[in-house]
Design an enzyme around this catalytic site. Structure first.
Site, short mmCIF file in Angstrom:
data_model
loop_
_atom_site.label_atom_id
_atom_site.label_comp_id
_atom_site.label_asym_id
_atom_site.label_seq_id
_atom_site.Cartn_x
_atom_site.Cartn_y
_atom_site.Cartn_z
N GLU A 56 34.39 38.93 41.78
CA GLU A 56 34.54 37.66 42.61
C GLU A 56 34.44 36.64 41.50
O GLU A 56 35.17 35.69 41.74
CB GLU A 56 33.38 37.45 43.71
CG GLU A 56 33.31 36.30 44.17
CD GLU A 56 32.62 35.93 45.49
OE1 GLU A 56 31.54 36.74 45.50
OE2 GLU A 56 32.81 35.23 46.38
N THR B 179 25.46 35.09 49.03
CA THR B 179 25.10 34.19 47.92
C THR B 179 24.18 33.04 48.83
O THR B 179 23.36 32.60 48.38
CB THR B 179 26.20 33.59 47.10
OG1 THR B 179 26.91 34.80 46.53
CG2 THR B 179 25.24 32.38 46.09
P1 2AM Z 1 29.98 35.91 49.41
O1 2AM Z 1 28.39 35.66 49.68
O2 2AM Z 1 29.99 36.91 48.44
O3 2AM Z 1 30.51 34.55 49.09
C1 2AM Z 1 29.85 35.20 55.06
O4 2AM Z 1 30.57 34.75 56.39
C2 2AM Z 1 30.59 36.39 54.18
O5 2AM Z 1 31.77 35.82 53.88
C3 2AM Z 1 29.85 36.67 53.01
O6 2AM Z 1 30.02 38.02 52.84
C4 2AM Z 1 30.78 35.91 51.92
O7 2AM Z 1 30.46 36.45 50.70
C5 2AM Z 1 31.95 35.79 52.57
N1 2AM Z 1 32.90 34.78 52.05
C6 2AM Z 1 34.26 35.05 51.60
N2 2AM Z 1 34.67 33.92 51.10
C7 2AM Z 1 33.52 33.05 51.17
C8 2AM Z 1 33.53 32.02 50.71
N3 2AM Z 1 34.85 31.16 50.17
N4 2AM Z 1 32.52 30.96 50.57
C9 2AM Z 1 31.33 31.85 51.19
N5 2AM Z 1 31.49 33.06 51.58
C10 2AM Z 1 32.47 33.90 51.43
CA CA Z 2 29.75 36.72 46.05
#
Ligand code: 2AM
Ligand code: CA
Length: 284
Positions: A77, A109
């Site tokens: 990511e 996160t």
């Molecule tokens: P992440 O914490 O790795 O960003 C929450 O609704 C979920 O959506 C989490 O698994 C989060 O993953 C994911 N997610 C996907 N795209 C995201 C984005 N642009 N910002 C924050 N969360 C995102």
């Molecule tokens: Ca992430």
């Protein structure tokens, strides 16, 4: 030794052993940094956060993977520009790789930043586009979820199987509140309005990969979300499939790495969930 075994053991280390080692090392390190990190960046919007811990975790995992398998491809990511277009393009560019590691160094996160103890490390290995290993590690609960294609899925060394719920009425189901407030969030809010009255209850705990692992473990009967990326889903999808569940997109198309709108369940409530979203015009 079979070809299958030959293919998955290089230099004495199996793919799965490396995936587990990476996830547990990264997870332990992340846990020591909970509430103890210096910088926070806003990525795409104020709802899309990254810390130096996300980046450090990805570096640690990438270095370890590359030490064992220097010829493999890597999609993490934090190596991709923020936003849905860039994440789709990054996957497309690497889909031809023979072996592709797909890594979310911290899934959840926002939870990590707020000290809400529901986040994980998610690591998958795809062979020619097909996920063959999936590992999700929750360092807070010290829970390691592991799946190998064709060999089942395990948590704490015990074989997992999805829940036996037959109806939405008896099901605990999870979803997410997407960071993309222009497109994905309004669609998911319609889905929430449609599904919430039909299920026993809904959970929105903020880590797609961990929600998927919970479906595999039978703790949730279903999970859906709009607008995710390959690294949020790849490991969890194999965990669910190897636990007897079903993963599709929100229209019922079978899971592959390009799926962004996911519907995952114990299989028994899959059609009802998809129908509930469709009736509310909330499946894409
Ligand atoms: P992440 O914490 O790795 O960003 C929450 O609704 C979920 O959506 C989490 O698994 C989060 O993953 C994911 N997610 C996907 N795209 C995201 C984005 N642009 N910002 C924050 N969360 C995102
Ligand atoms: Ca992430």
């Amino acid at each position: 030794m079979s070809d299958q075994l030959n293919a998955s053991v290089v230099g004495g280390k199996s793919f799965t052993a490396v995936a587990i080692n990476c996830a547990s090392k990264a997870g332990e390190w992340i846990k020591t940094k909970l509430g103890n990190y210096a910088s926070l960046d806003i990525k795409y919007s104020s709802h899309d956060l990254v810390t130096e811990i996300d980046k450090g975790s990805e570096r640690l995992i990438k270095n370890l993977v590359m030490t064992h398998f220097p010829h493999h491809s890597f999609l993490g990511e934090e190596g991709v520009e923020p936003g849905p277009k860039a994440s789709a393009k990054a996957l497309e560019d690497k889909l031809d790789a023979e072996y592709l590691w797909i890594v979310d160094p911290i899934d959840g996160t926002t939870n990590f930043v707020h000290g809400f103890p529901f986040f994980c490390v998610s690591i998958a290995l795809a062979h020619k586009g097909d996920v063959i290993v999936g590992v999700v590690y929750d360092p807070v609960k010290d829970e390691l979820f592991v799946a190998e294609k064709g060999k089942g899925a395990y948590v704490h060394g015990k074989r997992m199987s999805v829940s036996s719920e037959e109806t939405l009425r008896g099901s605990l189901v999870a979803t997410g509140l997407p960071a993309d407030h222009h497109y994905a969030l309004p669609v998911n809010l319609k889905g929430i309005a449609a599904v919430a009255p039909q299920v026993r209850n809904l959970r929105i705990a903020g880590s797609a990969a961990l929600h998927m692992a919970y479906v595999a473990a039978g703790r949730l009967s279903g999970f859906w979300e709009i607008g995710l990326s390959s690294w949020d889903l790849a490991a969890g999808a194999l965990l669910i499939q190897e636990s007897g569940g079903i993963v599709t997109d929100t229209n019922g198309k079978p899971y592959d790495l390009s799926v962004r709108n996911v519907m995952a369940s114990n299989g028994r409530i899959q059609d009802e969930l998809i129908a509930a979203l469709a009736a509310a015009n909330a499946n894409e």
